[in-house]
Design a protein around this motif. Structure first.
Motif, short mmCIF file in Angstrom:
data_model
loop_
_atom_site.label_atom_id
_atom_site.label_comp_id
_atom_site.label_asym_id
_atom_site.label_seq_id
_atom_site.Cartn_x
_atom_site.Cartn_y
_atom_site.Cartn_z
N LEU A 168 28.31 34.76 37.94
CA LEU A 168 29.13 35.92 38.25
C LEU A 168 30.38 35.94 37.37
CD1 LEU A 168 29.04 35.92 42.14
CD2 LEU A 168 27.73 37.36 40.59
N SER A 169 30.79 37.11 36.96
CA SER A 169 32.03 37.24 36.21
C SER A 169 33.20 37.08 37.17
CB SER A 169 32.09 38.60 35.52
OG SER A 169 32.24 39.62 36.48
N ASP A 170 34.41 36.97 36.61
CA ASP A 170 35.59 36.82 37.45
C ASP A 170 35.77 38.03 38.37
OD1 ASP A 170 36.12 34.40 36.27
OD2 ASP A 170 37.56 35.22 34.82
N GLU A 176 33.40 40.06 39.48
CA GLU A 176 32.38 40.03 40.53
C GLU A 176 32.72 39.00 41.60
OE1 GLU A 176 28.36 41.39 38.15
OE2 GLU A 176 29.09 39.34 37.89
N GLN A 177 33.27 37.86 41.19
CA GLN A 177 33.67 36.85 42.17
C GLN A 177 34.78 37.38 43.07
OE1 GLN A 177 34.71 33.44 39.82
NE2 GLN A 177 32.58 32.83 39.49
N GLU A 178 35.75 38.06 42.47
CA GLU A 178 36.84 38.63 43.26
C GLU A 178 36.32 39.69 44.23
OE1 GLU A 178 40.55 38.95 44.75
OE2 GLU A 178 39.90 37.47 43.27
N CYS A 225 33.33 39.80 45.54
CA CYS A 225 32.61 39.09 46.61
C CYS A 225 33.59 38.55 47.65
CB CYS A 225 31.78 37.94 46.04
SG CYS A 225 30.26 38.48 45.24
N LYS A 226 34.69 37.97 47.18
CA LYS A 226 35.70 37.45 48.11
C LYS A 226 36.27 38.57 48.98
CE LYS A 226 37.36 33.71 45.15
NZ LYS A 226 38.51 33.26 44.34
#
Length: 102
Positions: A53-55, A57-59, A61-62
């Motif tokens: 996941l890109s940064d 996409e990670q953000e 998700c969170k």
């Protein structure tokens, strides 16, 4: 370049159906086309899941997880309020009013 008659083209087309072991793509039954499409989509989803996941996409998700947790907590709070007897709810409302009124 060879020029084929209509009859010859139809014969080649018919022979190719049998040689390919099935129908031509435009002549496949609807169910078979659907199953192939679903199989391709599942394959793409598996490949997508394996990619890191890109940064961003990670953000995302969170944030989604936090939002879901908040929504679940809000749902639980509303269910608790509905289960609570009316007398207790009124008493809690009066406490908030008297505290804010001081």
């Amino acid at each position: 370049m060879a020029v084929f008659s209509h009859c010859c083209i139809q014969r080649i087309k018919a022979d190719s159906k049998w040689n390919l072991g099935g129908l031509l793509p435009e002549e496949k039954p609807e169910l078979q086309r659907f199953l192939e499409q679903r199989r391709l989509e599942q394959h793409r989803e598996r490949e997508q899941a394996l990619k890191p996941l890109s940064d961003l996409e990670q953000e995302l998700c969170k944030r989604r997880q936090k939002l879901m947790a908040y929504e679940q907590e809000e749902l639980r709070r509303r269910e608790d309020l509905e289960k609570m007897p009316e007398l207790v709810r009124m008493r809690n409302n009066l406490r908030h009013i008297s505290i804010s009124g001081c």
